[in-house]
Design an enzyme around this catalytic site. Sequence first.
Site, PDB file in Angstrom:
ATOM      1  CD  GLU A  44      -2.390   1.148   2.892  1.00  0.00           C
ATOM      2  OE1 GLU A  44      -3.385   1.870   3.075  1.00  0.00           O
ATOM      3  OE2 GLU A  44      -1.932   0.383   3.778  1.00  0.00           O
ATOM      4  CE  LYS A 115      -7.336   1.198   3.912  1.00  0.00           C
ATOM      5  NZ  LYS A 115      -6.188   1.771   4.647  1.00  0.00           N
ATOM      6  CB  CYS A 152      -4.133  -1.619   4.789  1.00  0.00           C
ATOM      7  SG  CYS A 152      -3.131  -1.455   6.293  1.00  0.00           S
TER       8      CYS A 152
END
Length: 261
Positions: A44, A115, A152
């Site tokens: 990321e 995300k 994540c």
Amino acid sequence: MSAHQASDLVVHVVQEASTLDPPENRALLAEKTPAGPGLVVFPEAFARDFGHAGSDVSGFAETEDGEFATEVERVAKEHGVTLLAGMFGVNEKDPARPFNTLIMRGDGVSAAYRKIHLYDSFGWKESERLSAGPWAPVVVPVSGWLVGLMTCYDLRFPELARALVDRGAEVLVVPAAWVAGHRKLDHWQTLLRARAIENTVYVVGAAQPGPRYTGHSAIYDPMGDVVASAGPEDEVISGTLHRNVLIEARETNPSLINRRL
């Protein structure tokens, strides 16, 4: 006959720290990417690290055809791989809060994922500087496999993993900058393995290294066994995903079929 069956997929995870210098990070793509074929996963925010907690990253946001994405595509072509890495993506509706974006490029592949779940947890407030992506689970075909994308903190939300699997994902790939701290490594390893077992899929976790982040990138198979794993420092790990292992796991544990929802 090659060393790998046609249905196998080789995955390389590049556990490397991104810096605050975007040109330096773009150079690292070419330097650290192994030669193909296969899927190469960087962490990321690889185009530029987050910086200090709460830093304004809007000045480093790029379009999905900008310098970083262009270099991802160039390196993928040069090395004969499909390449996945994280960046900050331009948000035209709210330029001060870009999207935390994954860019994937390769042979016939051009995809992006924004995300969904922002890291407003453990004392952090990612939503102050970044915008959440829409509920739009992304599954990408890569060399005969269907690959679901997560980033994540998304790992803590099993409903996203299941939504990706319901869309056909056989592999879940999780680039991360998993912040180090009390219990954090245990959570990272446990959740990666849980997502693999409960969904009978391969899971690939690509973390930034210590000391700021946890490191310990890993590849788990659909029964939760470790295919490859890293320690806390810079490292490249590799593993082969086998179609027959996926099929056998789903025959042994048909939990996706046995659901009652």
